[in-house]
Enzyme design. Sequence first.
Site, PDB file in Angstrom:
ATOM      1  N   ASP A 189      39.243  58.242 -25.126  1.00 28.60           N
ATOM      2  CA  ASP A 189      39.557  59.577 -24.500  1.00 28.60           C
ATOM      3  C   ASP A 189      38.930  59.696 -23.067  1.00 28.60           C
ATOM      4  O   ASP A 189      38.307  60.621 -22.467  1.00 28.60           O
ATOM      5  CB  ASP A 189      38.515  60.561 -25.502  1.00 28.60           C
ATOM      6  CG  ASP A 189      38.941  60.439 -26.919  1.00 28.60           C
ATOM      7  OD1 ASP A 189      39.776  60.107 -27.285  1.00 28.60           O
ATOM      8  OD2 ASP A 189      37.829  60.634 -27.579  1.00 28.60           O
ATOM      9  N   GLU A 355      47.024  66.497 -29.707  1.00 30.99           N
ATOM     10  CA  GLU A 355      45.751  66.647 -29.210  1.00 30.99           C
ATOM     11  C   GLU A 355      45.556  66.133 -27.900  1.00 30.99           C
ATOM     12  O   GLU A 355      46.711  65.874 -27.094  1.00 30.99           O
ATOM     13  CB  GLU A 355      44.477  66.042 -29.909  1.00 30.99           C
ATOM     14  CG  GLU A 355      44.819  64.342 -29.926  1.00 30.99           C
ATOM     15  CD  GLU A 355      43.951  63.605 -31.084  1.00 30.99           C
ATOM     16  OE1 GLU A 355      43.166  64.381 -31.855  1.00 30.99           O
ATOM     17  OE2 GLU A 355      43.934  62.663 -31.064  1.00 30.99           O
TER      18      GLU A 355
HETATM   19  O1  FUB Z   1      37.482  60.173 -29.957  1.00 31.65           O
HETATM   20  C1  FUB Z   1      37.421  61.565 -31.035  1.00 31.65           C
HETATM   21  C2  FUB Z   1      38.699  62.033 -31.088  1.00 31.65           C
HETATM   22  O2  FUB Z   1      39.759  61.074 -31.394  1.00 31.65           O
HETATM   23  C3  FUB Z   1      39.310  62.673 -29.747  1.00 31.65           C
HETATM   24  O3  FUB Z   1      38.681  64.024 -29.511  1.00 31.65           O
HETATM   25  C4  FUB Z   1      40.603  62.674 -29.890  1.00 31.65           C
HETATM   26  O4  FUB Z   1      41.430  63.005 -29.167  1.00 31.65           O
HETATM   27  C5  FUB Z   1      40.915  61.252 -30.529  1.00 31.65           C
HETATM   28  O5  FUB Z   1      41.109  60.336 -29.630  1.00 31.65           O
END
Ligand code: FUB
Length: 465
Positions: A189, A355
């Site tokens: 991320d 997301e």
């Molecule tokens: O790294 C934790 C979670 O996994 C993130 O918040 C999402 O975007 C996914 O990458």
Amino acid sequence: MPRRTGALALSLLVLASALGLPPSPASAATMPTGARSLEAVNYPGRFIRHFDYLGRLDPVTSGSTAQTKQDATFTVTSGLASPSCYSFQAANGMFLRHEDWRVGVEANAGTAQFRTDATFCAVDGSATGTVSLAPFNYPDRRVRHRDFGLWIDTYQDTAGFRADSSFRLTAPWTPKSTKGPVIPGLYADPHITNFNGRYYLYPTTDGYASWASPYYKAFSSTDLVNWTDHGVILDHGPDVSWADNSAWAPAVVAKNGRYYLYFSGGAASGDTGKHLGVAVSDSPTGPFRDALGRPLVRAGAYPGQAIDPMVFTDDDGQSYLYWGNGAAYVVPLNADMTSFDPAKVRTITTTGFREAAFVLKRNGTYYFMWSENDTRDEDYQVAYATGPSPLGPWTKRGVVLQKRLDAGIKGPGHHSVVRAPGTDTWYAAYHRFAVPGGNGTNREVTVDRLTFGSDGTINPIVPTP
Ligand code: FUB
């Protein structure tokens, strides 16, 4: 080191030595991260390597097979259980860990047991410039060779033991043939940005089951290749009263002469949802402090998870907060950067949105980007839309980053974009399953070019191994 602390450390060392105790944490040493090999102090020419998943001390020479050289090359990374210690990742993606006092290599299961067994703290070795490795969970032991096998044995204050447990870090037997991750170790991320001509990377710390990591680090660079590790900038345990774990997907923005870090986190007990918070600092490398003492967006306040924040500031100075998992939201931030009018929250969920919202502006067009599918799925990918304002409406244009199996690249996504200051050159930072041996909780961060077609569309990003 201040004089008084230095004198205290010295007295403790003298006392420890008189009592036959191992060196105290006051003698903690630091090691450079990146690819290295470890040569025995008392057997020059023999190196730590793995063979049949066990750690050994074997001769390695320039004439050794490529496999032997590869097995004797490790990437030194920030410790899986503690950022002040280290982990050692083999070229096959597995980590050095101890089990039943033997040292071997194994894939990271992400459990607390694995992470502690695979973390070693550096202390000074028996000779200048050498290092000794104390298991994170057994600080009274040392990694040592015995009959050319690798063990963690109880420290003995003898010249023989000290030599058997001292290693010299040397140039790697197998130089990197690919670009690999830009920061060694497991991170995900990435939020990439540029403050005052210097690039900054703010990732999630990865390698934890259920992405449970409690802290964030910051990295900076002038060339996007060589990155400086600035250490932990916010730790949910001591720094955030309402969160203990799940330090996910930070985003940092400069405003009002300060730096604002938007992040999400969960509490160890009681509530299972993730909240979204904001922390503030006078420096891009922290330390950051929780600005509100409570979440900015509480879990459950809007449908979907309150995760993956991102802030875009338009040319008129207005900043917008984006976030969401399953549904995408945007709201103009108030001038204080730590509040907004709930009546102004808009849902901007696009087709395929999962997301990792990210917004940029180029030549008057707004680009809304996001990740699709599950981050544990090799089909995790990045898509985008364009629109006439930071609020949309958005027209989906397509997928721009996806797996490249011929190069071993799976699950590339949760990206961010930065422009080289004063140019029309753009870069995307993103994560993917660590290459090789990674998965949806063992991910690595890299950077590749992002280019635009003459019509303003984004060309497919070519993920380089
Ligand atoms: O790294 C934790 C979670 O996994 C993130 O918040 C999402 O975007 C996914 O990458």
